[in-house]
Design an enzyme around this catalytic site. Structure first.
Site, PDB file in Angstrom:
ATOM      1  N   ASN A  84       1.062  -1.210  -0.283  1.00 49.35           N
ATOM      2  CA  ASN A  84       0.056   0.339  -0.052  1.00 49.35           C
ATOM      3  C   ASN A  84       1.141   0.963   0.228  1.00 49.35           C
ATOM      4  O   ASN A  84       2.635   0.709   0.360  1.00 49.35           O
ATOM      5  CB  ASN A  84      -0.411  -0.238   1.237  1.00 49.35           C
ATOM      6  CG  ASN A  84      -2.468   0.878   1.488  1.00 49.35           C
ATOM      7  OD1 ASN A  84      -2.550   1.490   0.315  1.00 49.35           O
ATOM      8  ND2 ASN A  84      -1.554   2.260   2.311  1.00 49.35           N
ATOM      9  N   HIS A 138       0.940   4.834   1.188  1.00 46.33           N
ATOM     10  CA  HIS A 138       0.246   6.095   2.473  1.00 46.33           C
ATOM     11  C   HIS A 138       0.318   7.395   2.448  1.00 46.33           C
ATOM     12  O   HIS A 138       1.339   7.327   2.672  1.00 46.33           O
ATOM     13  CB  HIS A 138      -0.135   5.255   3.730  1.00 46.33           C
ATOM     14  CG  HIS A 138      -0.840   6.533   4.507  1.00 46.33           C
ATOM     15  ND1 HIS A 138      -2.199   6.082   4.676  1.00 46.33           N
ATOM     16  CD2 HIS A 138      -0.196   7.215   5.426  1.00 46.33           C
ATOM     17  CE1 HIS A 138      -2.457   6.637   5.491  1.00 46.33           C
ATOM     18  NE2 HIS A 138      -1.185   7.197   6.700  1.00 46.33           N
ATOM     19  N   SER A 187       4.223   7.362   2.891  1.00 43.45           N
ATOM     20  CA  SER A 187       5.528   5.367   3.281  1.00 43.45           C
ATOM     21  C   SER A 187       4.890   4.589   2.621  1.00 43.45           C
ATOM     22  O   SER A 187       3.375   4.739   1.637  1.00 43.45           O
ATOM     23  CB  SER A 187       4.987   5.269   4.155  1.00 43.45           C
ATOM     24  OG  SER A 187       5.287   6.912   5.114  1.00 43.45           O
ATOM     25  N   ASP A 242      -2.750   1.222   7.879  1.00 45.91           N
ATOM     26  CA  ASP A 242      -0.988   1.806   7.970  1.00 45.91           C
ATOM     27  C   ASP A 242      -0.147   1.330   8.558  1.00 45.91           C
ATOM     28  O   ASP A 242       0.358   2.072   9.178  1.00 45.91           O
ATOM     29  CB  ASP A 242      -1.981   2.996   7.957  1.00 45.91           C
ATOM     30  CG  ASP A 242      -3.007   3.424   6.648  1.00 45.91           C
ATOM     31  OD1 ASP A 242      -3.648   4.018   6.913  1.00 45.91           O
ATOM     32  OD2 ASP A 242      -2.812   2.219   5.205  1.00 45.91           O
TER      33      ASP A 242
HETATM   34  N1  LIG Z   1      -6.057  -4.158   6.653  1.00 41.61           N
HETATM   35  C1  LIG Z   1      -5.888  -2.957   5.696  1.00 41.61           C
HETATM   36  N2  LIG Z   1      -6.626  -2.458   5.026  1.00 41.61           N
HETATM   37  C2  LIG Z   1      -6.276  -1.771   4.350  1.00 41.61           C
HETATM   38  C3  LIG Z   1      -4.454  -1.021   4.293  1.00 41.61           C
HETATM   39  C4  LIG Z   1      -3.998  -1.378   5.623  1.00 41.61           C
HETATM   40  O1  LIG Z   1      -2.760  -1.173   5.580  1.00 41.61           O
HETATM   41  N3  LIG Z   1      -4.922  -2.853   6.152  1.00 41.61           N
HETATM   42  N4  LIG Z   1      -4.362   0.812   3.773  1.00 41.61           N
HETATM   43  C5  LIG Z   1      -5.484   1.371   3.735  1.00 41.61           C
HETATM   44  C6  LIG Z   1      -5.431   2.393   2.473  1.00 41.61           C
HETATM   45  N5  LIG Z   1      -5.931   3.463   3.449  1.00 41.61           N
HETATM   46  C7  LIG Z   1      -4.562   4.474   3.384  1.00 41.61           C
HETATM   47  O2  LIG Z   1      -4.208   4.246   3.313  1.00 41.61           O
HETATM   48  C8  LIG Z   1      -6.882   3.632   3.938  1.00 41.61           C
HETATM   49  C9  LIG Z   1      -7.937   3.178   3.236  1.00 41.61           C
HETATM   50  C10 LIG Z   1      -9.237   3.383   3.875  1.00 41.61           C
HETATM   51  C11 LIG Z   1      -9.516   3.958   5.018  1.00 41.61           C
HETATM   52  C12 LIG Z   1     -11.167   4.272   5.680  1.00 41.61           C
HETATM   53  O3  LIG Z   1     -10.455   4.977   6.331  1.00 41.61           O
HETATM   54  N6  LIG Z   1     -12.185   3.140   4.235  1.00 41.61           N
HETATM   55  C13 LIG Z   1     -13.303   3.694   4.453  1.00 41.61           C
HETATM   56  C14 LIG Z   1     -14.369   3.893   4.022  1.00 41.61           C
HETATM   57  C15 LIG Z   1     -13.484   5.751   3.451  1.00 41.61           C
HETATM   58  C16 LIG Z   1     -14.249   6.412   2.004  1.00 41.61           C
HETATM   59  O4  LIG Z   1     -14.525   5.201   1.207  1.00 41.61           O
HETATM   60  O5  LIG Z   1     -13.808   7.383   1.845  1.00 41.61           O
HETATM   61  C17 LIG Z   1     -13.634   2.320   5.081  1.00 41.61           C
HETATM   62  O6  LIG Z   1     -13.256   1.391   4.464  1.00 41.61           O
HETATM   63  O7  LIG Z   1     -14.750   2.428   5.982  1.00 41.61           O
HETATM   64  C18 LIG Z   1      -8.558   4.101   5.451  1.00 41.61           C
HETATM   65  C19 LIG Z   1      -7.037   4.416   5.061  1.00 41.61           C
HETATM   66  C20 LIG Z   1      -6.307   0.689   2.602  1.00 41.61           C
HETATM   67  N7  LIG Z   1      -6.983  -1.059   2.827  1.00 41.61           N
HETATM   68  N1  LIG Z   2      -5.090   6.180   2.829  1.00 42.63           N
HETATM   69  C1  LIG Z   2      -4.817   5.906   1.762  1.00 42.63           C
HETATM   70  C2  LIG Z   2      -4.878   6.918   0.575  1.00 42.63           C
HETATM   71  O1  LIG Z   2      -5.449   8.053   0.904  1.00 42.63           O
HETATM   72  N2  LIG Z   2      -4.098   6.521  -0.284  1.00 42.63           N
HETATM   73  C3  LIG Z   2      -3.915   8.115  -1.623  1.00 42.63           C
HETATM   74  O2  LIG Z   2      -4.134   8.186  -2.452  1.00 42.63           O
HETATM   75  C4  LIG Z   2      -3.955   8.715  -3.345  1.00 42.63           C
HETATM   76  C5  LIG Z   2      -4.252   7.827  -4.922  1.00 42.63           C
HETATM   77  O3  LIG Z   2      -4.036   9.198  -5.503  1.00 42.63           O
HETATM   78  P1  LIG Z   2      -4.362   7.953  -7.251  1.00 42.63           P
HETATM   79  O4  LIG Z   2      -5.426   7.205  -7.068  1.00 42.63           O
HETATM   80  O5  LIG Z   2      -3.754   8.720  -8.182  1.00 42.63           O
HETATM   81  O6  LIG Z   2      -2.948   6.944  -7.146  1.00 42.63           O
HETATM   82  C6  LIG Z   2      -2.796   8.685  -3.055  1.00 42.63           C
HETATM   83  O7  LIG Z   2      -1.613   9.520  -2.843  1.00 42.63           O
HETATM   84  C7  LIG Z   2      -2.139   7.323  -2.281  1.00 42.63           C
HETATM   85  O8  LIG Z   2      -0.979   8.063  -0.858  1.00 42.63           O
END
Ligand SMILES: Nc1nc2c(c(=O)[nH]1)N[C@@H](CN(C=O)c1ccc(C(=O)N[C@@H](CCC(=O)O)C(=O)O)cc1)CN2
Ligand SMILES: NCC(=O)N[C@@H]1O[C@H](COP(=O)([O-])[O-])[C@@H](O)[C@H]1O
Length: 212
Positions: A107, A109, A136, A145
């Site tokens: 992932n 982030h 990251s 994360d």
């Molecule tokens: N088990 C894991 N799942 C995910 C990870 C992880 O490390 N472990 N990384 C995320 C990516 N991410 C940030 O980098 C992230 C994505 C989504 C959310 C979140 O709060 N999602 C909500 C919905 C939000 C929306 O639809 O806009 C949800 O799922 O209810 C937090 C962090 C990907 N998954």
């Molecule tokens: N928590 C997850 C998160 O926020 N991820 C972020 O979403 C964007 C996706 O851009 P992209 O669709 O243009 O690659 C990126 O900036 C990534 O770091």
């Protein structure tokens, strides 16, 4: 040549950077499918223009997170991936899904983990008055994360910046480092062991690889 499946939810610029790196021979892999949990996003158009198979599996069509992830896992496995890349995939994955792809799912982030796990990271950095921000790349585990960090890139925060300014500055670094890490995993240099993330057999620190 490793088989890569990319999961997206939006614009897909990181997916595009990885596709371009594969085509340029900078990644020993091929993106065999791009899957989105949201229909009609620009990342799907980008993938289709690149001739890559796309699919949409909407979480809104499932009663629970577990039910969604069971179907998502089946769909991903239809493409027999060696590597799964989350590129702006905005769904929290269940423990079962994370475990199934343990050690082969990455992932990106938009923060300097462990700061600002979750969403809305750019505004949170601004609200905190940070003078430095960044991105990251980490292994995905059940802990949101919280997986071992592999590589980070830092960007300055300037007076007057808003969240969009930071997002653009961070995006540029994302497109630089994500393809690097994907190649490390595809080439076998990067592994997730019981000790953590290891590159060329060396255990990486809590904030990943440090060049200097
Ligand atoms: N088990 C894991 N799942 C995910 C990870 C992880 O490390 N472990 N990384 C995320 C990516 N991410 C940030 O980098 C992230 C994505 C989504 C959310 C979140 O709060 N999602 C909500 C919905 C939000 C929306 O639809 O806009 C949800 O799922 O209810 C937090 C962090 C990907 N998954
Ligand atoms: N928590 C997850 C998160 O926020 N991820 C972020 O979403 C964007 C996706 O851009 P992209 O669709 O243009 O690659 C990126 O900036 C990534 O770091």
């Amino acid at each position: 040549m490793k088989r890569i499946v990319v999961l997206i939810s939006g614009s897909g610029t990181n997916m595009q950077a990885i596709v371009e790196a594969c085509k340029a021979g900078r990644i020993d892999g091929e993106v065999v499918a791009v899957i989105s949990n949201k229909p009609g996003v620009a990342g799907l158009d980008k993938a289709e223009r690149a001739g890559i198979h796309t699919a949409v599996l909407s979480h809104k069509d499932f009663p629970t997170r577990d039910a969604y992830d069971v179907e998502l896992q089946k769909l991903v496995e239809e493409f027999h991936p060696d590597v799964v890349v989350l590129a702006g995939f905005m769904r929290i994955l269940t423990a079962a899904f994370a475990e199934h792809f343990h050690g082969r799912m990455l992932n990106i982030h938009p923060s300097l983990l462990p700061k600002y796990r979750g969403i809305n990271t750019h505004q949170r950095a601004l609200d905190s008055g940070d003078k430095e921000h960044g991105v990251s790349v980490h292994f995905v585990t059940e802990e949101l994360d919280g997986g071992p960090v592999i590589l980070q890139a830092r960007v300055p925060v300037f007076a007057g910046d808003d969240a969009d300014d930071l997002q653009q500055r961070v995006h540029a670094q994302e497109h630089r480092i994500y393809p690097l890490v994907v190649q490390w995993l595809c080439s076998g240099r990067l592994k997730l062991t019981a000790k953590g993330a290891e590159l060329d057999g060396t255990l990486l620190g809590p904030q990943g690889y440090a060049a200097d």
